[in-house]
Design a protein around this motif. Structure first.
Motif, PDB file in Angstrom:
ATOM      1  N   SER A 116      12.147   3.779  96.133  1.00  0.00           N
ATOM      2  CA  SER A 116      12.304   3.545  94.695  1.00  0.00           C
ATOM      3  C   SER A 116      12.022   4.839  93.946  1.00  0.00           C
ATOM      4  O   SER A 116      11.339   5.736  94.455  1.00  0.00           O
ATOM      5  CB  SER A 116      11.354   2.438  94.232  1.00  0.00           C
ATOM      6  N   PRO A 117      12.538   4.967  92.733  1.00  0.00           N
ATOM      7  CA  PRO A 117      12.263   6.192  91.969  1.00  0.00           C
ATOM      8  C   PRO A 117      10.767   6.480  91.816  1.00  0.00           C
ATOM      9  O   PRO A 117      10.351   7.643  91.911  1.00  0.00           O
ATOM     10  CB  PRO A 117      12.926   5.916  90.614  1.00  0.00           C
ATOM     11  N   ASN A 120       9.309   7.766  95.087  1.00  0.00           N
ATOM     12  CA  ASN A 120       9.736   9.150  95.301  1.00  0.00           C
ATOM     13  C   ASN A 120       8.942  10.133  94.446  1.00  0.00           C
ATOM     14  O   ASN A 120       8.730  11.291  94.844  1.00  0.00           O
ATOM     15  CB  ASN A 120      11.227   9.289  95.000  1.00  0.00           C
ATOM     16  N   GLN A 121       8.504   9.689  93.260  1.00  0.00           N
ATOM     17  CA  GLN A 121       7.694  10.538  92.408  1.00  0.00           C
ATOM     18  C   GLN A 121       6.258  10.651  92.926  1.00  0.00           C
ATOM     19  O   GLN A 121       5.653  11.727  92.887  1.00  0.00           O
ATOM     20  CB  GLN A 121       7.663   9.978  90.981  1.00  0.00           C
ATOM     21  N   HIS A 158       5.359   4.932  84.061  1.00  0.00           N
ATOM     22  CA  HIS A 158       6.119   3.807  84.610  1.00  0.00           C
ATOM     23  C   HIS A 158       5.610   2.476  84.074  1.00  0.00           C
ATOM     24  O   HIS A 158       6.391   1.680  83.531  1.00  0.00           O
ATOM     25  CB  HIS A 158       6.029   3.816  86.130  1.00  0.00           C
TER      26      HIS A 158
END
Length: 282
Positions: A116-117, A120-121, A158
């Motif tokens: 997921s984004p 990945n962060q 987020h």
């Protein structure tokens, strides 16, 4: 079961790898905050009545109130990298970074799925913290702390967008109250401090500020005062040749027996042994 967390470095951050048992062990809770990265294998992660499947690359967010435990799959045991840290670090740096960890269990998904984004962060920062603490190259403490702040900053951006206005208002309000109380304590921990007097000074009720502080930091007021006093004593023991008794009273302890007991509970060794170790815990 509540676990006591001892930190292996002068900064209150730990990084360690762990393989859960293939059967479900009793859940636990701890005052520290935690982020777990599944490195290999499969299994499950339990938070209260919630259950998540765990696969390589998945991350799990743990606050200081939620009972949790991981379990490995018998045919492919999982292995995790955990970053464990004291919420006081974020409270002193930027209180809003605590918002992602101020969730109430039933309204929160602890699972951040691999690929997921957000995963990945976060993953590079999790790995960076672990590498800094393991290698201990010059400047590693500030690098580890910087990586933790980056990680929590991404979490904040987020989860802030997922909150309702009412939820955000309540959480921000609690964090601000906790930060105001912590700021007063940090200036006065070497003196006798009374929660009622500090609450009056802030214009808040004792019950409200006490609850906000516990929700935000995982510490009761008295525990936080003791933590600051022990941290100050550690600095004095490692950096000066003052008598242990003088350090105890200068740091706010009212008796030597109390100082020795609280210090050993928090550090895992006596003040004298800590001094002889050169300020290094085992």
């Amino acid at each position: 079961m509540k676990l006591h967390i001892a930190y292996d470095h002068p900064i209150a951050i730990n990084a360690f790898e762990w393989t859960p048992a293939t059967y479900r062990q009793p859940p636990h809770v701890h005052a520290s905050l935690e982020i777990g990265l599944c490195l290999t294998g499969k299994g499950y992660f339990f938070f209260g009545n919630k259950q998540y499947a765990a696969n390589p690359g998945d991350l799990f967010l743990v606050n200081n109130e939620e009972r949790h435990i991981a379990q490995s799959a018998p045919d492919d045991p999982s292995r995790y990298l955990f970053i464990n840290f004291d919420p006081a670090l974020l409270l002193a740096e930027e209180p809003s970074l605590l918002l992602p960890f101020s969730y109430r269990s039933t309204h929160f998904c602890n699972h951040i799925m691999s690929g997921s984004p957000l995963a990945n962060q976060l993953t590079p920062w999790v790995l960076a913290i672990a590498e800094e603490l393991q290698e201990q190259s010059p400047g590693y403490l500030v690098m580890a702390k910087s990586a933790l702040i980056q990680l929590c900053g991404h979490l904040l951006r987020h989860y802030n967008g997922l909150l309702t206005d009412d939820e955000r208002h309540h959480m921000v309000h609690s964090v601000r109250q906790a930060h105001s109380l912590a700021a007063l304590v940090e200036h006065r921990y070497h003196e006798p401090v009374n929660l009622g007097e500090l609450a009056d000074e802030l214009g808040l009720s004792v019950s409200r500020v006490s609850r906000a502080f516990l929700e935000t930091t995982g510490y009761r007021f008295s525990e936080y005062v003791s933590l600051l006093r022990v941290q100050a004593a550690k600095r004095e023991l490692a950096g000066t040749d003052k008598a242990v008794s003088d350090i105890a009273f200068e740091c706010g302890f009212q008796s030597l027996p109390t100082f020795y007991r609280v210090f050993k509970e928090n550090v895992g060794m006596s003040p004298i042994r800590y001094r002889h170790s050169g300020g290094m815990t085992e």
